[in-house]
Write an enzyme that holds these catalytic residues in place. Structure first.
Site, mmCIF file in Angstrom:
data_model
loop_
_atom_site.group_PDB
_atom_site.id
_atom_site.type_symbol
_atom_site.label_atom_id
_atom_site.label_comp_id
_atom_site.label_asym_id
_atom_site.label_seq_id
_atom_site.Cartn_x
_atom_site.Cartn_y
_atom_site.Cartn_z
ATOM 1 N N HIS A 18 -5.818 4.916 17.188
ATOM 2 C CA HIS A 18 -6.782 3.846 16.868
ATOM 3 C C HIS A 18 -8.083 4.105 17.629
ATOM 4 O O HIS A 18 -8.709 5.127 17.441
ATOM 5 C CB HIS A 18 -6.115 2.501 17.207
ATOM 6 C CG HIS A 18 -6.829 1.274 16.741
ATOM 7 N ND1 HIS A 18 -7.876 1.269 15.862
ATOM 8 C CD2 HIS A 18 -6.613 -0.027 17.062
ATOM 9 C CE1 HIS A 18 -8.284 0.019 15.648
ATOM 10 N NE2 HIS A 18 -7.540 -0.791 16.372
ATOM 11 N N HIS B 51 -7.535 7.724 7.406
ATOM 12 C CA HIS B 51 -7.649 6.275 7.616
ATOM 13 C C HIS B 51 -6.641 5.572 6.718
ATOM 14 O O HIS B 51 -6.376 6.012 5.598
ATOM 15 C CB HIS B 51 -9.068 5.804 7.263
ATOM 16 C CG HIS B 51 -9.414 4.486 7.862
ATOM 17 N ND1 HIS B 51 -9.033 3.301 7.286
ATOM 18 C CD2 HIS B 51 -10.066 4.178 9.003
ATOM 19 C CE1 HIS B 51 -9.471 2.304 8.037
ATOM 20 N NE2 HIS B 51 -10.089 2.799 9.085
ATOM 21 N N ASP C 109 -14.527 7.674 14.107
ATOM 22 C CA ASP C 109 -14.398 8.310 15.422
ATOM 23 C C ASP C 109 -14.793 9.777 15.434
ATOM 24 O O ASP C 109 -14.864 10.388 16.504
ATOM 25 C CB ASP C 109 -12.943 8.175 15.895
ATOM 26 C CG ASP C 109 -12.607 6.732 16.190
ATOM 27 O OD1 ASP C 109 -11.611 6.228 15.638
ATOM 28 O OD2 ASP C 109 -13.368 6.100 16.943
HETATM 29 C C1 SDX Z 1 -9.659 3.725 13.688
HETATM 30 O O1 SDX Z 1 -7.501 0.396 10.744
HETATM 31 C C2 SDX Z 1 -8.730 0.529 11.043
HETATM 32 O O2 SDX Z 1 -9.590 0.025 10.373
HETATM 33 C C3 SDX Z 1 -9.005 1.381 12.288
HETATM 34 C C4 SDX Z 1 -10.483 1.652 12.537
HETATM 35 C C5 SDX Z 1 -11.208 0.402 12.945
HETATM 36 O O3 SDX Z 1 -12.445 0.361 12.795
HETATM 37 O O4 SDX Z 1 -10.559 -0.504 13.520
HETATM 38 O O5 SDX Z 1 -11.103 2.211 11.394
HETATM 39 C C6 SDX Z 1 -10.659 2.627 13.717
HETATM 40 O O6 SDX Z 1 -8.622 3.580 14.282
HETATM 41 C C7 SDX Z 1 -9.953 4.942 12.874
HETATM 42 C C8 SDX Z 1 -8.751 5.947 12.864
HETATM 43 C C9 SDX Z 1 -8.848 6.772 14.147
HETATM 44 N N1 SDX Z 1 -7.633 7.575 14.304
HETATM 45 C C10 SDX Z 1 -7.680 8.926 14.134
HETATM 46 O O7 SDX Z 1 -8.680 9.556 13.798
HETATM 47 C C11 SDX Z 1 -6.374 9.630 14.473
HETATM 48 C C12 SDX Z 1 -6.068 10.671 13.392
HETATM 49 N N2 SDX Z 1 -5.795 9.936 12.144
HETATM 50 C C13 SDX Z 1 -4.467 9.544 11.917
HETATM 51 O O8 SDX Z 1 -3.477 9.711 12.789
HETATM 52 C C14 SDX Z 1 -4.220 8.742 10.653
HETATM 53 O O9 SDX Z 1 -5.042 9.196 9.674
HETATM 54 C C15 SDX Z 1 -4.366 7.232 10.794
HETATM 55 C C16 SDX Z 1 -3.549 6.723 11.943
HETATM 56 C C17 SDX Z 1 -5.790 6.882 11.012
HETATM 57 C C18 SDX Z 1 -3.882 6.602 9.498
HETATM 58 O O10 SDX Z 1 -2.552 6.886 9.420
HETATM 59 P P1 SDX Z 1 -1.669 6.393 8.167
HETATM 60 O O11 SDX Z 1 -2.459 5.587 7.204
HETATM 61 O O12 SDX Z 1 -0.443 5.790 8.709
HETATM 62 O O13 SDX Z 1 -1.398 7.736 7.432
HETATM 63 P P2 SDX Z 1 -0.134 8.605 7.722
HETATM 64 O O14 SDX Z 1 -0.003 8.827 9.192
HETATM 65 O O15 SDX Z 1 1.004 8.015 6.979
HETATM 66 O O16 SDX Z 1 -0.567 10.010 7.066
HETATM 67 C C19 SDX Z 1 -0.463 10.213 5.675
HETATM 68 C C20 SDX Z 1 -0.379 11.720 5.547
HETATM 69 C C21 SDX Z 1 0.697 12.348 6.420
HETATM 70 O O17 SDX Z 1 1.035 13.586 5.823
HETATM 71 P P3 SDX Z 1 2.535 13.696 5.173
HETATM 72 O O18 SDX Z 1 3.512 13.197 6.203
HETATM 73 O O19 SDX Z 1 2.451 12.799 3.951
HETATM 74 O O20 SDX Z 1 2.673 15.156 4.841
HETATM 75 O O21 SDX Z 1 -1.611 12.304 6.018
HETATM 76 C C22 SDX Z 1 -1.367 13.080 7.162
HETATM 77 C C23 SDX Z 1 -0.005 12.660 7.708
HETATM 78 O O22 SDX Z 1 0.597 13.740 8.405
HETATM 79 N N3 SDX Z 1 -2.426 12.762 8.110
HETATM 80 C C24 SDX Z 1 -3.037 13.662 8.856
HETATM 81 C C25 SDX Z 1 -4.026 12.955 9.551
HETATM 82 N N4 SDX Z 1 -3.965 11.659 9.216
HETATM 83 C C26 SDX Z 1 -2.971 11.535 8.329
HETATM 84 N N5 SDX Z 1 -2.834 15.001 9.002
HETATM 85 C C27 SDX Z 1 -3.666 15.611 9.851
HETATM 86 N N6 SDX Z 1 -4.643 15.011 10.561
HETATM 87 C C28 SDX Z 1 -4.854 13.684 10.429
HETATM 88 N N7 SDX Z 1 -5.813 13.091 11.127
#
Ligand code: SDX
Length: 455
Positions: A294, A333, A389
């Site tokens: 997050h 996201h 981010d």
């Molecule tokens: C913020 O919610 C909000 O609005 C948050 C925010 C706010 O203003 O409050 O926008 C701020 O928190 C932004 C997000 C910052 N976090 C990151 O940048 C960390 C990296 N991103 C992730 O870990 C991920 O994308 C999330 C946590 C942001 C979202 O996760 P989800 O929706 O639960 O998606 P998921 O983990 O189920 O992923 C779906 C697929 C998976 O692949 P498969 O298992 O289907 O093969 O996408 C892949 C994940 O492995 N994936 C990524 C990835 N994010 C998702 N693979 C590589 N790198 C990534 N960053």
């Protein structure tokens, strides 16, 4: 309350088992007809605001003493837990509006304090309202002197977010009237104090970590100008913020002010639903934001870029991401399945900041990561785009913020959003203490056995 659709003449009692009955007579109504194939009964559930009330499922039973159905939605990926009028996100189109105003217009024309007013009150302020709001915030930036000793009690290398979680919670012990959360005046006073004091808490934590004396607020400066003053003033008698950096930080604060039902806002609403003071709820929200998935992501992005080290090592890192060894921090996201509109604006701000601070060498690595990711099917198929981010940390680093303070720079502006969401929850007649259900998959009843006769 669902009406069994096969009661009376609107049912589908003659539907053959195993097929979904179609009942044209229900067509055009805002209802969902579901058939429980365990009993053959069909139910008509109301559709409201694109949702089905989960409570309506409880009437779908196999017997009168059956508990009834629940919905199962780990991490609430498809569950609306509240109605809100604050922020609207269209994830597919990459749209973000605060109280109906597009983020792009607010970033161009507004200030953080004006946006905080809008998010909290629901309308843009008149000039008189704005001046009163700014005066109130400006004159509540001081902390009780005891807070300095609390901050100094942490080790020199304590993470600023760990300090912020603790000190925000500690603020609740100074304002006993904060518990009067249904007294509008008391509630507003705490909201003003929290918005006003978050920068001071953050700046004091930073100054303690670098062994520098605390710098007290300067009421002549803007919200972000004063924050820079409390962080970076040295021997000069009057700190003069660089206007480009002051404005860049103010726009970054606008972009981070709210984001509907994100993890930390959920924490704010869930903790707030048991009716503690708002400082305690904000402490919970800060703790949620601390996580690397997050608000902690902006710090992790910088660490990732430093680990990659050079453009030519980007393809190797992308391979590790695709093999699931690491995540591309700052990408992806839960809601945005398009480019995060905030990331687009931040990228523009970066150019303005680098004109003052000099170009951040890590930017080339970030741009190469984005270039490759936006054309690679692994990311495209998962709709992974840069989020808020991805570029913000590059700006913060160029502005000489230590990387550990990046999540704090997210928490400060998000305080206005947390408080607005908290107040909306408190005043929502449909809300009560948050207490979800579960699906129990543990051991059936069994009797206690003494230590001697256990395997
Ligand atoms: C913020 O919610 C909000 O609005 C948050 C925010 C706010 O203003 O409050 O926008 C701020 O928190 C932004 C997000 C910052 N976090 C990151 O940048 C960390 C990296 N991103 C992730 O870990 C991920 O994308 C999330 C946590 C942001 C979202 O996760 P989800 O929706 O639960 O998606 P998921 O983990 O189920 O992923 C779906 C697929 C998976 O692949 P498969 O298992 O289907 O093969 O996408 C892949 C994940 O492995 N994936 C990524 C990835 N994010 C998702 N693979 C590589 N790198 C990534 N960053």
């Amino acid at each position: 309350m669902p009406r069994p659709a096969n009661a009376g003449n609107s049912g589908s009692q003659d539907a053959p088992a195993g097929r979904i009955a179609t009942n044209d007579r229900s067509a055009g109504r805002d209802t969902l007809s579901v058939t429980d194939n365990r009993t053959g009964r069909t139910y008509e559930l109301p559709i409201e605001n694109g949702t089905v009330p989960a409570a309506a499922l409880r009437d779908i039973k196999t017997a009168p003493d059956d508990f009834g159905l629940m919905s199962y939605d780990p991490a609430f990926t498809n569950t609306a837990h509240c109605k809100s009028r604050i922020t609207m996100i269209d994830g597919d189109k990459g749209i973000l509006n605060y109280r109906g105003y597009p983020i792009e217009q607010l970033a161009e024309h507004s200030t953080y304090l004006e946006v905080a007013y809008l998010i909290v009150h629901g309308e843009l302020p008149t000039r008189g309202q704005y001046e009163e709001w700014v005066f109130s915030i400006t004159h509540h930036t001081f902390l009780h002197e005891n807070m300095k000793r609390l901050i100094e009690a942490f080790r020199y290398d304590a993470h600023p977010m760990g300090i912020l979680v603790s000190t925000v919670g500690a603020l609740s012990t100074f304002y006993s009237e904060a518990k009067s959360i249904f007294d509008p005046e008391a509630r507003r006073q705490q909201m003003v104090r929290l918005i006003a004091k978050m920068p001071t808490l953050a700046a004091f934590a930073y100054r303690a970590s670098v062994g520098m004396p605390f710098v007290y607020p300067d009421n002549d400066l803007s919200y972000t100008g004063n924050f820079l003053n409390m962080l970076f003033r040295m021997a000069e008698s009057k700190y003069r913020p660089n206007p480009v950096l002051e404005r860049a930080l103010d726009v970054l604060f606008i972009l981070h002010a709210d984001h509907e039902q994100n993890c930390s806002t959920l924490a704010m609403r869930a903790v707030g639903s048991s009716h503690p003071d708002p400082y305690s709820s904000v402490a919970a929200a800060v703790a949620a934001l601390y996580g690397p998935l997050h608000g902690g992501a902006n710090e992790m992005v910088l660490r990732m870029l430093k680990e990659i080290g050079s453009k030519d090592r980007v393809p190797g890192y992308i391979q590790r991401v695709k093999q699931g060894q690491v995540r591309l921090m700052g990408f992806g996201h839960r809601v945005y399945k398009n480019y995060d509109p905030r990331a687009r604006i931040i990228k523009q701000i970066a150019d303005q900041v680098f004109e003052v601070t000099g170009r951040n060498p890590l930017l080339d690595i970030a741009l190469e990561l984005e270039r490759i990711a936006l054309q690679d099917d692994y990311f495209v198929s998962r709709k992974l785009y840069p989020n808020v981010d991805f570029y913000s940390g590059l700006i913060y680093q160029s502005m000489k913020f230590p990387v550990e303070t990046f999540p704090v720079l997210f928490a400060i502006p998000r305080t206005a959003g947390w408080l607005a969401q908290w107040e909306e929850m408190l005043l929502d007649p449909e809300q009560k203490i948050a207490r979800p259900r579960q699906v129990y998959t543990g051991s059936p009843r069994r009797d206690y056995r003494s230590m001697d006769d256990r395997m």
